[in-house]
Design an enzyme around this catalytic site. Structure first.
Site, mmCIF file in Angstrom:
data_model
loop_
_atom_site.group_PDB
_atom_site.id
_atom_site.type_symbol
_atom_site.label_atom_id
_atom_site.label_comp_id
_atom_site.label_asym_id
_atom_site.label_seq_id
_atom_site.Cartn_x
_atom_site.Cartn_y
_atom_site.Cartn_z
ATOM 1 N N SER A 138 51.488 32.735 30.865
ATOM 2 C CA SER A 138 50.616 31.624 31.117
ATOM 3 C C SER A 138 49.386 31.282 29.928
ATOM 4 C CB SER A 138 49.471 32.031 32.218
ATOM 5 O OG SER A 138 48.408 30.979 32.298
ATOM 6 N N TYR B 73 43.881 37.119 36.636
ATOM 7 C CA TYR B 73 45.191 36.269 36.252
ATOM 8 C C TYR B 73 45.827 36.604 35.175
ATOM 9 C CZ TYR B 73 48.505 32.566 36.068
ATOM 10 O OH TYR B 73 49.361 31.820 35.833
#
Length: 359
Positions: free
Chosen positions: A147, A172
């Site tokens: 990501s 995350y």
């Protein structure tokens, strides 16, 4: 090729599976169909792929039982958790995959502030189960989703895979950085070719209901205010789903090789002496949040009511992808314009939720 794609009830995974199926590959799709967001969208994606004929058929999807698609005879879907090590191992032993693409994960920066354990279980425990299964079953190449959030406090723009990313600002992001480190370890120890893909704000038809485009479209149509964080002073390198899928396919088809020029004295984070590589996949063209909202308003023919708010914890004010390696190695660069992508999403949204007749 016979390919395992995890997360095929998800946004990117559902699009990717169809693209591989259309070119003739054999696909096994895996997803746990959790309730992180509206399951109607997840079942709708499976319906699109012929796993179910209508949304009411969702009851036919049982845990750890494969279903063959009515539309694609070379597609099987199985509901399974990545954390279920025993059944993951049995799946690999039975199916004899050539390659694996891991898109299953607990997504969302803001949700990681509320439920951190979900990220450890899915993104770390689940990922080690995949790595072990790949190692023991002769997988030719593991491609996995990272990501853009891994860039964290890094302020050098455009974000480059050659820069250090050791300062994530959400769990995350930390879980995705952990995946990159874990993958490198297996590439080094077991010569397992692995490629990590840092996606930049993916959007388009069948997109996630927790993402800005979906939330903004829904709110504007319902005459409700939209939450505009950082008082609108945000920039995102929005990347259209078709561009992401093309990038993944090119990466899958080109497993990384060890770089003989790599030096431990001046280590490049994006490559290694092992068969390991990291790529950004982004549009290489950051869009101001207010311009993004304007594109939605233009398509809908309605002005948004804006609730201006400060920057949220875990968010970064700007993202911007350096995609030079993607261009040089694979001859590819995303190119879909923001207005085209937004228009395509809204056309899908109005059709899927049958609200177009109201406007």
């Amino acid at each position: 090729m016979k390919i395992l794609i995890t997360g095929t009830a998800g946004f990117i995974g559902s699009h990717l599976a169809l693209k591989f199926l259309e070119r003739g590959d054999e696909i096994v799709g895996l997803d746990n169909i959790n309730d992180y967001y509206d399951k109607r969208v997840k079942y709708g994606r499976l319906q699109r792929a012929g796993i179910i004929k209508k949304l009411e058929d969702k009851k036919n999807i049982q845990y750890n039982r494969a279903i063959t698609s009515d539309k694609y005879p070379n597609y099987k879907f199985i509901k399974l958790n990545l954390e279920d090590r025993e059944n993951i191992n049995k799946l690999f032993e039975k199916e004899k995959f050539n390659r694996v693409i891991n898109l299953a994960a607990q997504a969302g920066v803001r949700y990681s502030l509320i439920n951190p354990y979900a990220y450890v279980n899915s993104n770390i425990v689940g990922f080690i189960n995949l790595l072990e299964a790949c190692r023991h079953n002769g997988i030719e190449h593991l491609t996995y989703a990272s990501s853009s959030s891994v860039y964290g406090l890094n302020e050098n723009q455009p974000f480059s895979t050659h820069d250090n990313v050791d300062h994530p600002i959400s769990l995350y992001a930390a879980s995705k950085k952990s995946n990159e480190l874990m993958a490198h370890t297996y590439s080094h120890l077991y010569k397992l070719p692995t490629t990590g893909l840092r996606f930049f704000t993916v959007y388009g038809p069948w997109g996630r209901p927790d993402m800005a485009l979906y939330l903004f479209t829904k709110a504007i149509l319902e005459d409700k205010p939209i939450d505009v964080f950082n008082y609108g002073k945000m920039q995102r390198d929005f990347t259209y789903i078709d561009d992401i899928v093309e990038g993944i396919i090119r990466v899958n088809d080109n497993p990384p090789k060890a770089d003989p020029l790599w030096s431990g004295k001046q280590p490049d984070p994006s490559s290694s002496k092992a068969p390991y590589k990291i790529y950004n996949i982004g549009n290489n063209n950051p869009v101001k949040l207010m311009d993004f909202i304007e594109a939605i308003e233009k398509k809908l023919g309605k002005k948004a009511k804006k609730n201006m708010l400060p920057l949220q914890m875990g968010d970064v004010p700007s993202t911007y992808a350096d995609v030079k390696d993607l261009v040089e190695d694979l001859g590819y660069k995303p190119s879909t314009s923001i207005q085209e992508g937004v228009n395509n999403f809204i056309d899908w949204y109005l059709d899927f939720f049958k609200v177009s007749e109201k406007f």
